[in-house]
Structure formats: C-alpha cells, structure tokens
Design a protein around this motif. Sequence first.
Motif, mmCIF file in Angstrom:
data_model
loop_
_atom_site.group_PDB
_atom_site.id
_atom_site.type_symbol
_atom_site.label_atom_id
_atom_site.label_comp_id
_atom_site.label_asym_id
_atom_site.label_seq_id
_atom_site.Cartn_x
_atom_site.Cartn_y
_atom_site.Cartn_z
ATOM 1 N N ALA A 279 2.552 -4.825 -1.675
ATOM 2 C CA ALA A 279 3.395 -3.980 -2.650
ATOM 3 C C ALA A 279 4.229 -5.168 -3.709
ATOM 4 N N ASP A 280 4.657 -6.293 -2.990
ATOM 5 C CA ASP A 280 5.136 -7.266 -3.519
ATOM 6 C C ASP A 280 4.530 -8.153 -4.353
ATOM 7 N N THR A 281 3.313 -8.395 -3.976
ATOM 8 C CA THR A 281 2.295 -9.332 -4.991
ATOM 9 C C THR A 281 1.844 -8.591 -6.208
ATOM 10 N N THR A 282 1.446 -7.181 -5.798
ATOM 11 C CA THR A 282 0.742 -6.418 -6.834
ATOM 12 C C THR A 282 1.725 -5.548 -7.565
ATOM 13 N N GLY A 283 3.001 -5.176 -7.135
ATOM 14 C CA GLY A 283 3.835 -4.332 -7.914
ATOM 15 C C GLY A 283 3.726 -2.940 -7.751
ATOM 16 N N HIS A 284 2.711 -2.517 -6.800
ATOM 17 C CA HIS A 284 2.348 -0.976 -6.183
ATOM 18 C C HIS A 284 3.504 -0.994 -5.264
ATOM 19 N N ALA A 285 4.262 0.015 -5.839
ATOM 20 C CA ALA A 285 5.599 0.170 -5.092
ATOM 21 C C ALA A 285 5.538 1.266 -3.909
ATOM 22 N N LEU A 286 4.425 2.000 -4.147
ATOM 23 C CA LEU A 286 4.446 3.092 -3.300
ATOM 24 C C LEU A 286 3.252 3.117 -2.052
ATOM 25 N N ALA A 287 3.657 3.565 -0.852
ATOM 26 C CA ALA A 287 2.799 3.571 0.018
ATOM 27 C C ALA A 287 3.001 4.605 1.204
ATOM 28 N N ARG A 288 1.899 5.597 1.610
ATOM 29 C CA ARG A 288 2.263 6.316 2.774
ATOM 30 C C ARG A 288 1.713 5.791 3.989
ATOM 31 N N SER A 289 2.472 6.803 4.938
ATOM 32 C CA SER A 289 1.724 6.480 6.183
ATOM 33 C C SER A 289 0.611 7.151 6.458
ATOM 34 N N VAL A 290 -0.390 6.398 7.488
ATOM 35 C CA VAL A 290 -1.711 7.026 7.573
ATOM 36 C C VAL A 290 -1.781 7.407 9.129
ATOM 37 N N GLU A 291 -0.567 7.446 9.763
ATOM 38 C CA GLU A 291 -0.574 7.688 11.109
ATOM 39 C C GLU A 291 -0.921 8.945 11.391
#
Length: 105
Positions: A73-85
């Motif tokens: 997220a920090d290096t790409t600027g892709h702000a959003l991530a979801r849990s895959v648990e």
Amino acid sequence: MTGWTVAPDAGRVEQPRCGHLDQAPAEEPPAAARGCVECLAAGGSWVHLRKCLLCGHVGCCDSSPGQHAWSHADTTGHALARSVEKGEDWAWCYPDSLFLRPEPS
C-alpha cells in the motif's frame, strides 16, 4: 461484491470518512497468489493475509514479520486491502486507518 463503506465507530460523535473508497473497482481483482507474494518468494511465513482491492496483490498483515500488505500500500499508493481469512468480511484503508465493511445489498 458491490462496494465498501466505513464501519461505524461508536466511540466517535462524528463518523470518519474514507477518502479512498472511490479507488476500489466495481469488480474485485482475483488474488495474485495463495499466500503472501513476498514471503513465498523469500521462504518466509505470515500470520494473516490481506488482498489489495485495486490489483489483487496478496501480502501479510501488520502482525506478520514482513508486513508486506502495508508495504505494498505504501509503495504503490493502493490504499485499500481486504482480509482473505476464512470467515472474515472486512477491509482496511491504510492512509485513513479505517475499517471498512461491505455495503449493504
């Protein structure tokens, strides 16, 4: 998946807003790997996995030694991530430090 919204925070009078929800595509990308991409390449391990909602990169959580989801997220600027648990249905906005939940149908 239709979209995400900020999870209510009962501890705040004014509910926070996420300035990055507009980045999430209408269709969620497929996962790039079955585990943390960087840990798999280096022979490392992880605690939990997060998938980038913009490109599908799979990285390990902040409790993992590599913290590769945050790094992505920090290096790409892709702000959003979801849990895959298994059994978890939430996402996280890294810059705004906000939990997200699926929009009601």
